[in-house]
Design a protein around this motif. Structure first.
Motif, PDB file in Angstrom:
ATOM      1  N   TRP A 148       0.834  -1.204   0.000  1.00 48.78           N
ATOM      2  CA  TRP A 148       0.000   0.000   0.000  1.00 48.78           C
ATOM      3  C   TRP A 148       0.873   1.260   0.000  1.00 48.78           C
ATOM      4  O   TRP A 148       0.639   2.182  -0.768  1.00 48.78           O
ATOM      5  CB  TRP A 148      -0.931   0.012   1.211  1.00 48.78           C
ATOM      6  CG  TRP A 148      -1.810   1.228   1.252  1.00 48.78           C
ATOM      7  CD1 TRP A 148      -1.531   2.428   1.843  1.00 48.78           C
ATOM      8  CD2 TRP A 148      -3.078   1.385   0.630  1.00 48.78           C
ATOM      9  NE1 TRP A 148      -2.560   3.312   1.647  1.00 48.78           N
ATOM     10  CE2 TRP A 148      -3.523   2.696   0.905  1.00 48.78           C
ATOM     11  CE3 TRP A 148      -3.900   0.537  -0.119  1.00 48.78           C
ATOM     12  CZ2 TRP A 148      -4.742   3.181   0.450  1.00 48.78           C
ATOM     13  CZ3 TRP A 148      -5.122   1.029  -0.557  1.00 48.78           C
ATOM     14  CH2 TRP A 148      -5.518   2.340  -0.282  1.00 48.78           C
ATOM     15  N   GLU A 169      -6.607  -4.126  -5.777  1.00 50.08           N
ATOM     16  CA  GLU A 169      -6.966  -4.927  -4.611  1.00 50.08           C
ATOM     17  C   GLU A 169      -5.739  -5.675  -4.121  1.00 50.08           C
ATOM     18  O   GLU A 169      -4.990  -6.252  -4.919  1.00 50.08           O
ATOM     19  CB  GLU A 169      -8.098  -5.880  -4.966  1.00 50.08           C
ATOM     20  CG  GLU A 169      -9.374  -5.119  -5.313  1.00 50.08           C
ATOM     21  CD  GLU A 169     -10.517  -6.006  -5.720  1.00 50.08           C
ATOM     22  OE1 GLU A 169     -11.555  -5.940  -5.046  1.00 50.08           O
ATOM     23  OE2 GLU A 169     -10.353  -6.752  -6.704  1.00 50.08           O
ATOM     24  N   THR A 229      -7.724   9.624   0.030  1.00 48.62           N
ATOM     25  CA  THR A 229      -8.967   9.403   0.759  1.00 48.62           C
ATOM     26  C   THR A 229     -10.124   9.598  -0.218  1.00 48.62           C
ATOM     27  O   THR A 229      -9.996  10.359  -1.192  1.00 48.62           O
ATOM     28  CB  THR A 229      -9.123  10.375   1.944  1.00 48.62           C
ATOM     29  OG1 THR A 229      -9.066  11.724   1.444  1.00 48.62           O
ATOM     30  CG2 THR A 229      -8.030  10.160   2.983  1.00 48.62           C
ATOM     31  N   PRO A 230     -11.266   8.945   0.007  1.00 46.35           N
ATOM     32  CA  PRO A 230     -12.392   9.083  -0.908  1.00 46.35           C
ATOM     33  C   PRO A 230     -12.763  10.553  -1.134  1.00 46.35           C
ATOM     34  O   PRO A 230     -12.854  11.336  -0.189  1.00 46.35           O
ATOM     35  CB  PRO A 230     -13.521   8.331  -0.209  1.00 46.35           C
ATOM     36  CG  PRO A 230     -12.801   7.293   0.607  1.00 46.35           C
ATOM     37  CD  PRO A 230     -11.550   7.998   1.089  1.00 46.35           C
ATOM     38  N   GLU A 287     -12.627   5.083  -3.754  1.00 49.96           N
ATOM     39  CA  GLU A 287     -12.558   4.273  -2.536  1.00 49.96           C
ATOM     40  C   GLU A 287     -11.102   4.163  -2.107  1.00 49.96           C
ATOM     41  O   GLU A 287     -10.214   4.063  -2.948  1.00 49.96           O
ATOM     42  CB  GLU A 287     -13.060   2.841  -2.769  1.00 49.96           C
ATOM     43  CG  GLU A 287     -14.511   2.704  -3.085  1.00 49.96           C
ATOM     44  CD  GLU A 287     -14.881   1.244  -3.343  1.00 49.96           C
ATOM     45  OE1 GLU A 287     -14.433   0.356  -2.581  1.00 49.96           O
ATOM     46  OE2 GLU A 287     -15.605   1.001  -4.328  1.00 49.96           O
ATOM     47  N   ALA A 288     -10.879   4.171  -0.808  1.00 50.52           N
ATOM     48  CA  ALA A 288      -9.543   3.941  -0.256  1.00 50.52           C
ATOM     49  C   ALA A 288      -9.715   3.217   1.069  1.00 50.52           C
ATOM     50  O   ALA A 288     -10.236   3.780   2.026  1.00 50.52           O
ATOM     51  CB  ALA A 288      -8.798   5.252  -0.056  1.00 50.52           C
ATOM     52  N   GLU A 289      -9.311   1.956   1.082  1.00 52.41           N
ATOM     53  CA  GLU A 289      -9.384   1.128   2.285  1.00 52.41           C
ATOM     54  C   GLU A 289      -8.003   0.542   2.548  1.00 52.41           C
ATOM     55  O   GLU A 289      -7.735  -0.608   2.211  1.00 52.41           O
ATOM     56  CB  GLU A 289     -10.405   0.003   2.100  1.00 52.41           C
ATOM     57  CG  GLU A 289     -11.817   0.476   1.825  1.00 52.41           C
ATOM     58  CD  GLU A 289     -12.743  -0.685   1.473  1.00 52.41           C
ATOM     59  OE1 GLU A 289     -12.489  -1.827   1.916  1.00 52.41           O
ATOM     60  OE2 GLU A 289     -13.714  -0.437   0.738  1.00 52.41           O
ATOM     61  N   ARG A 346      -5.980  -2.508   1.656  1.00 54.07           N
ATOM     62  CA  ARG A 346      -6.555  -3.574   0.840  1.00 54.07           C
ATOM     63  C   ARG A 346      -7.215  -3.163  -0.462  1.00 54.07           C
ATOM     64  O   ARG A 346      -7.265  -3.959  -1.390  1.00 54.07           O
ATOM     65  CB  ARG A 346      -7.491  -4.453   1.666  1.00 54.07           C
ATOM     66  CG  ARG A 346      -8.737  -3.842   2.134  1.00 54.07           C
ATOM     67  CD  ARG A 346      -9.713  -4.872   2.736  1.00 54.07           C
ATOM     68  NE  ARG A 346     -11.076  -4.494   2.439  1.00 54.07           N
ATOM     69  CZ  ARG A 346     -11.742  -4.815   1.351  1.00 54.07           C
ATOM     70  NH1 ARG A 346     -11.186  -5.545   0.430  1.00 54.07           N
ATOM     71  NH2 ARG A 346     -12.979  -4.410   1.168  1.00 54.07           N
ATOM     72  N   ARG A 347      -7.702  -1.928  -0.583  1.00 48.33           N
ATOM     73  CA  ARG A 347      -8.445  -1.587  -1.808  1.00 48.33           C
ATOM     74  C   ARG A 347      -8.333  -0.095  -2.116  1.00 48.33           C
ATOM     75  O   ARG A 347      -8.482   0.745  -1.226  1.00 48.33           O
ATOM     76  CB  ARG A 347      -9.907  -1.972  -1.638  1.00 48.33           C
ATOM     77  CG  ARG A 347     -10.775  -1.747  -2.852  1.00 48.33           C
ATOM     78  CD  ARG A 347     -12.178  -2.325  -2.562  1.00 48.33           C
ATOM     79  NE  ARG A 347     -13.159  -1.867  -3.504  1.00 48.33           N
ATOM     80  CZ  ARG A 347     -13.432  -2.445  -4.666  1.00 48.33           C
ATOM     81  NH1 ARG A 347     -12.756  -3.521  -5.025  1.00 48.33           N
ATOM     82  NH2 ARG A 347     -14.362  -1.963  -5.466  1.00 48.33           N
ATOM     83  N   LEU A 348      -8.092   0.195  -3.395  1.00 46.91           N
ATOM     84  CA  LEU A 348      -8.008   1.570  -3.868  1.00 46.91           C
ATOM     85  C   LEU A 348      -8.705   1.636  -5.222  1.00 46.91           C
ATOM     86  O   LEU A 348      -8.415   0.833  -6.107  1.00 46.91           O
ATOM     87  CB  LEU A 348      -6.544   1.996  -4.016  1.00 46.91           C
ATOM     88  CG  LEU A 348      -6.254   3.410  -4.491  1.00 46.91           C
ATOM     89  CD1 LEU A 348      -6.775   4.442  -3.484  1.00 46.91           C
ATOM     90  CD2 LEU A 348      -4.764   3.597  -4.716  1.00 46.91           C
ATOM     91  N   THR A 406      -9.087  -0.138 -10.325  1.00 48.68           N
ATOM     92  CA  THR A 406      -9.276  -0.750  -9.011  1.00 48.68           C
ATOM     93  C   THR A 406      -8.058  -1.590  -8.670  1.00 48.68           C
ATOM     94  O   THR A 406      -7.665  -2.458  -9.458  1.00 48.68           O
ATOM     95  CB  THR A 406     -10.540  -1.632  -9.001  1.00 48.68           C
ATOM     96  OG1 THR A 406     -11.666  -0.828  -9.349  1.00 48.68           O
ATOM     97  CG2 THR A 406     -10.758  -2.277  -7.636  1.00 48.68           C
TER      98      THR A 406
END
Length: 155
Positions: A20, A95, A43-44, A65-67, A70-72, A93
């Motif tokens: 990340w 992942e 950040t979203p 999305e930004a987690e 794990r996920r962008l 995306t």
């Protein structure tokens, strides 16, 4: 509506947190993205842009999305080539999943049109970039110094 999609999956010997960081750290990015880097608050809703070696903006968009870690998801639009910009926004995306001693990185880049010149272009770029990222994280050096080395056709 027709959709064009490019999917690239790689397994990298690292941790989700380190991957990340590598995907979101502008300075580190320069070392595997041929001098280019991305700027964002990650950040979203925050703006996103890719800065070329000459300081120009080659692509821009918004973080959807930004987690971490794990996920962008990035809304992405080319800004350098009119024929690509005219295609509109695409979605990229990323992942990140633990996979034993490695991390699985899946990149899915899509646009709502068929065929897409943008997807043809990114399908030539993503493998080189992720190859460099994997090598850099695993060995400390990149594989390719030039995004268009002799013998490799660019799209």
């Amino acid at each position: 509506m027709a959709r064009s999609t490019f999917v690239y999956v790689s397994y990298i010997r690292t941790t989700p947190a380190k991957l990340w960081s590598a995907l979101t750290d502008s300075e580190f990015m320069k070392s595997y993205w041929f001098g280019r880097y991305c700027e964002s608050g990650w950040t979203p809703g925050s703006p996103w842009k890719m800065v070329s070696v000459d300081g120009g903006i080659s692509d821009a968009g918004t973080i959807i999305e930004a987690e971490p870690p794990r996920r962008l998801v990035i809304r992405w639009r080319n800004k350098m080539k009119p024929e690509l910009e005219d295609e509109g926004d695409s979605l990229c995306t990323m992942e990140i999943e633990p996979a034993g001693t490695a991390v699985k990185l899946s990149i899915t880049h899509t646009i709502e049109r068929e065929p897409s010149k943008l997807i043809a272009a990114v399908s030539g770029g993503w493998p080189k970039i992720i190859c460099n990222l994997k090598s850099l994280l695993e060995t400390g050096s990149v594989v390719l110094d030039d995004p268009n080395p002799a013998g490799i056709q660019s799209k």
